[in-house]
Design a protein around this motif. Sequence first.
Motif, mmCIF file in Angstrom:
data_model
loop_
_atom_site.group_PDB
_atom_site.id
_atom_site.type_symbol
_atom_site.label_atom_id
_atom_site.label_comp_id
_atom_site.label_asym_id
_atom_site.label_seq_id
_atom_site.Cartn_x
_atom_site.Cartn_y
_atom_site.Cartn_z
ATOM 1 N N ASP A 248 0.843 -1.189 0.000
ATOM 2 C CA ASP A 248 0.000 0.000 0.000
ATOM 3 C C ASP A 248 0.881 1.242 0.000
ATOM 4 O O ASP A 248 2.081 1.160 -0.264
ATOM 5 N N LYS A 249 0.313 2.371 0.342
ATOM 6 C CA LYS A 249 1.007 3.656 0.240
ATOM 7 C C LYS A 249 1.731 4.058 1.515
ATOM 8 O O LYS A 249 2.243 5.184 1.599
ATOM 9 N N TYR A 250 1.786 3.151 2.510
ATOM 10 C CA TYR A 250 2.346 3.522 3.809
ATOM 11 C C TYR A 250 3.744 2.950 4.015
ATOM 12 O O TYR A 250 4.118 2.588 5.129
ATOM 13 N N THR A 251 4.505 2.866 2.946
ATOM 14 C CA THR A 251 5.839 2.268 3.046
ATOM 15 C C THR A 251 6.763 3.088 3.952
ATOM 16 O O THR A 251 7.628 2.523 4.627
ATOM 17 N N ASP A 252 6.608 4.424 3.944
ATOM 18 C CA ASP A 252 7.452 5.260 4.809
ATOM 19 C C ASP A 252 7.163 4.993 6.283
ATOM 20 O O ASP A 252 8.079 4.955 7.112
ATOM 21 N N ILE A 253 5.883 4.799 6.613
ATOM 22 C CA ILE A 253 5.514 4.492 8.001
ATOM 23 C C ILE A 253 6.094 3.145 8.405
ATOM 24 O O ILE A 253 6.618 2.982 9.514
ATOM 25 N N ALA A 254 6.021 2.176 7.499
ATOM 26 C CA ALA A 254 6.591 0.853 7.783
ATOM 27 C C ALA A 254 8.095 0.952 7.991
ATOM 28 O O ALA A 254 8.662 0.301 8.885
ATOM 29 N N THR A 255 8.749 1.781 7.175
ATOM 30 C CA THR A 255 10.200 1.948 7.301
ATOM 31 C C THR A 255 10.570 2.569 8.647
ATOM 32 O O THR A 255 11.516 2.124 9.310
ATOM 33 N N MET A 256 9.829 3.593 9.060
ATOM 34 C CA MET A 256 10.108 4.212 10.356
ATOM 35 C C MET A 256 9.804 3.247 11.502
ATOM 36 O O MET A 256 10.481 3.260 12.536
ATOM 37 N N GLY A 257 8.776 2.413 11.332
ATOM 38 C CA GLY A 257 8.519 1.371 12.324
ATOM 39 C C GLY A 257 9.690 0.416 12.430
ATOM 40 O O GLY A 257 10.093 0.015 13.532
ATOM 41 N N PHE A 258 10.263 0.067 11.279
ATOM 42 C CA PHE A 258 11.443 -0.804 11.250
ATOM 43 C C PHE A 258 12.604 -0.156 12.006
ATOM 44 O O PHE A 258 13.264 -0.806 12.826
ATOM 45 N N ILE A 259 12.860 1.122 11.724
ATOM 46 C CA ILE A 259 13.951 1.840 12.391
ATOM 47 C C ILE A 259 13.734 1.855 13.903
ATOM 48 O O ILE A 259 14.657 1.622 14.693
ATOM 49 N N GLY A 260 12.491 2.133 14.317
ATOM 50 C CA GLY A 260 12.182 2.156 15.750
ATOM 51 C C GLY A 260 12.403 0.805 16.404
ATOM 52 O O GLY A 260 12.978 0.722 17.499
#
Length: 273
Positions: A248-260
Amino acid sequence: MEAIIDYFQQIDPVLAALYATLFTWGLTALGAGLVFFVKGTSRALMDGMLGFTGGVMVAASFWSLLAPGIEMSPGEGFEKVIPAAVGFLLGALFIFGLDKVLPHLHLNFDKSEAEGIETGWRRTTLLTLAITLHNIPEGLAVGVLFGGVAAGFDGASIGGAVALALGIGLQNFPEGFAVAVPLRRYGLSRRKSFMYGQASAIVEPIAGVLGAWAVLTFQPILPYALAFAAGAMIFVVVEEVIPETQQDKYTDIATMGFIGGFIIMMTLDVGLG
């Protein structure tokens, strides 16, 4: 926290692995239990939680498993890294084999994209099995590390084992939620959604006890076993967790979740280990 570490130092390592993985299972159940109180959730939140899960798993693979495995291996130079390299490859191949055989369906994918042996199983069962596949290397990692501490290997510490269990537990909470809520959306009752969600982590205590027992019984395998668990977790992250967050369009949110997730697991391991 010091009291918890002291307690684990005093009990049988296999029992310690059981308690630690029961804790991680319990947090999965706690996360799944939110289905009784939450009607639904946004796709952005789901992708962020899955990203967090991936970050924890990748950080744990290095800080809790590969680095100690290399440190306790004999020899120097290339010779010292061979057990980690071999174990890492075997762990990835193990999950690769399960991925090809075990029928399962990733979150956010259509049923036509189910993997493994073709079956007539319902979508809900396939989704649960996909999360179960995630949890096998997590339980194994915790058990192997507790076994290594009991065997007296340099580089393996109770603090590190507790940190790993805590990190796995933290990412299991959103993982339980992430499987229970979609099941509810697909028409299951709240009770059944909860039962399926928590059941996805039942393999963790089993894998944890087997991992601790194997290391205590065959102590020379510990560097290989640590890397085996790391390879299995990295395979799961790259083949399953990350693709699930990219639909979906929330790849940036997923990436920041990964970083966290990565930062939290790294901090726990260094701070406690």
